[in-house]
Design a protein around this motif. Structure first.
Motif, short mmCIF file in Angstrom:
data_model
loop_
_atom_site.label_atom_id
_atom_site.label_comp_id
_atom_site.label_asym_id
_atom_site.label_seq_id
_atom_site.Cartn_x
_atom_site.Cartn_y
_atom_site.Cartn_z
N VAL A 1 0.86 -1.18 0.00
CA VAL A 1 0.00 0.00 0.00
C VAL A 1 0.90 1.24 0.00
CG1 VAL A 1 -0.16 0.04 2.52
CG2 VAL A 1 -1.92 1.20 1.13
N SER A 2 0.57 2.15 -0.87
CA SER A 2 1.37 3.37 -1.00
C SER A 2 0.93 4.40 0.03
CB SER A 2 1.23 3.94 -2.41
OG SER A 2 -0.10 4.37 -2.63
N LYS A 3 1.65 5.52 0.05
CA LYS A 3 1.29 6.60 0.96
C LYS A 3 -0.07 7.17 0.61
CE LYS A 3 6.09 7.98 1.83
NZ LYS A 3 7.07 9.09 1.74
N GLU A 4 -0.43 7.02 -0.67
CA GLU A 4 -1.75 7.52 -1.12
C GLU A 4 -2.85 6.50 -0.87
OE1 GLU A 4 0.94 7.42 -3.01
OE2 GLU A 4 1.53 9.55 -2.95
N GLU A 5 -2.50 5.45 -0.09
CA GLU A 5 -3.48 4.42 0.25
C GLU A 5 -3.97 3.65 -0.98
OE1 GLU A 5 -4.31 3.49 3.33
OE2 GLU A 5 -2.82 4.96 4.04
#
Length: 492
Positions: free
Chosen positions: A136-140
């Motif tokens: 999962v990225s920082k941008e969810e």
């Protein structure tokens, strides 16, 4: 009392012909039960008659004289394949170092002896796990690798297992229930019904490749055709099987074969498949192929092997006539054998036939014209002569083109796996199942003709088909696949 009327000449002749026909049928039955199955003709010499003639030719006592007779004979040498120490290099080696019992420290190594033995590691099942970490990225937003395409979507079997299941049934002729027993011994209980379902799914994947093979074979200009029966379970015939047929089309130039299932042996099957075909069509004397005589774009070619069988069966009926024809046919096949041994091109094979085979065929034709009216049509020799007379011109055509074969035997050889399969799994489960068998027989039969390992081919093709573009299916046909792949095989 009135005398019993005598039979007329016509009635007597009819009874004689019927008697002769019954005698021939009894001889044929005895031949099928007790006779040799080989077709090779070897002239017989009556040594008893020869000795009587020698005895009666002179009243003086015979004088025994020893003579030394020498002659040269061409013998085909069969190379003995060395096994000990001569295993193919492509096989993997496992080295086992055996040191002497004595202490070798301080000694100087002066060489080594290598002894090889051939061994086998039994087949084993394994489970391939696709592990895909999720991120999962920082941008969810979630990220995960795409699952590779599999032969059967959401199915359990991999390409290797599917190829083994198919090769076991159609190459080794093992029914699914026997395969299920073997997999249970390997530690996995797989019901025969599951194997059948997996096979059906694999055939659905192979269907487009089969259609590509069909189009490729029909684009050639020389085909051989034959048909063979297959028993099929039919819901409308409870307690009985339906007699279906596999129609087989072989391209000698491409070395590819196509099987097509039809519920019957009528002319509609080949008429539909060969609707747009143009070229030579070599067949036996079955009437379903006569429809192509009116086609200007198809030239029917006959089969000498079928004619030869009739004369071989007629040896007991009229030995003199049958032997004469069989000796001529033997000379024709000697020409074909010479062409194969010299590996002649089609042009050179044509020239060789003109020189050696055409004169023999012309003599045979003149003899048929002179003899066909001298024999009873229903006798064995009569049937043989009339069969060859009716097809002489079609058989003669093989002399006109070096590409053509003298007989239909190559396509008959392609049918043999079907006959072996019938003895093991007895019947197809449905008409759709018979066509699925045709798909596999086509691909594996072509692999055999190309010298390709069936399992290796299927495993690679089943793995690639889900992602193969439809316009590039031709690359997966056995003849094209062979050019970019190698499957070395051990032959002993």
């Amino acid at each position: 009392m009135s005398a019993t009327p005598l039979l007329s000449t016509v009635q007597q002749q009819a009874l004689l012909e019927e008697n002769e026909q019954l005698r021939e049928e009894i001889k044929e039955l005895k031949r099928l039960i007790f006779g040799s199955k080989r077709e090779r003709f070897v002239p017989q010499v009556n040594t008893a008659q020869l000795s009587l003639e020698l005895i009666s030719s002179s009243s003086e006592p015979a004088v025994v004289v020893k003579q030394t007779i020498s002659y040269e004979r061409a013998v085909k040498q069969i190379a003995k394949k060395a096994i000990r120490g001569g295993f193919p290099t492509h096989l993997p080696r496992i080295d086992v170092i055996l040191q002497p019992k004595e202490d070798v420290s301080g000694m100087r190594k002066i060489g080594e002896e290598i002894t090889e033995e051939l061994d086998l590691k039994p087949a084993s099942l394994f489970v391939r796990r696709y592990i895909r970490p999720r991120y999962v990225s920082k941008e969810e937003t979630f990220h995960i690798a795409v699952l590779p395409a599999r032969p059967i979507e959401k199915g359990m079997p991999g390409a290797g297992l599917l190829s083994q299941i198919i090769a076991d049934k159609f190459v080794s002729h093992l029914p699914f229930y026997r395969q299920a027993q073997r997999y249970e011994q390997l530690g996995m209980k797989i019901p025969a019904s599951s194997l059948d379902g997996w096979f059906e799914g694999a055939c659905a994947l192979l269907e487009p490749l089969y259609q590509a093979l069909r189009l490729h074979i029909l684009a050639s200009t020389y085909l051989q055709a034959d048909e063979t029966p297959i028993a099929v379970l039919d819901k409308q015939k409870k307690g009985d099987t339906h007699q279906g047929y596999h129609w087989v089309y072989y391209s000698p130039e491409e070395r590819l074969v196509l099987f097509e299932y039809q519920p019957g042996r009528g002319k509609d099957g080949p008429a539909k498949l060969l609707k747009n075909y143009k070229g030579y069509l070599q067949t036996d004397g079955y009437v379903a192929y006569d429809q192509f005589e009116t086609r200007e774009d198809i030239v029917l070619v006959g089969c000498m092997a079928h004619a030869r069988r009739y004369f071989e069966h007629a040896l007991d009926n009229d030995k003199a006539r049958a032997e004469k024809v069989l000796l001529w046919i033997q000379q024709l096949y000697a020409v074909e054998r010479e062409a194969r041994e010299k590996n002649l091109s089609t042009a050179d094979r044509y020239l060789l036939r003109q020189q050696k085979a055409r004169p023999v065929m012309d003599l045979l034709g003149e003899w048929l014209v002179a003899e066909h009216s001298k024999v009873l049509p229903k006798s064995a020799i009569g049937k043989a002569i009339y069969y060859l007379v009716a097809r002489y011109n079609k058989i003669y055509l093989y002399l006109e083109d070096g590409r053509l074969e003298i007989d239909n035997n190559p396509v008959e050889n392609a049918i043999r796996p079907v006959a072996l399969g019938r003895k093991n799994y007895l019947f197809a489960g449905s008409h759709a199942g018979a066509q699925r068998a045709a798909i596999v027989y086509s691909l594996l039969g072509s692999c055999k003709l190309q010298g390709i390992n069936a399992h290796d081919y299927l495993q690679d093709v089943l793995q690639r088909l889900p992602n193969q573009p439809i316009n590039q299916l031709k690359e997966l046909l056995p003849s094209f696949w062979k050019k970019i792949n190698s499957s070395p095989q051990l032959q002993i």
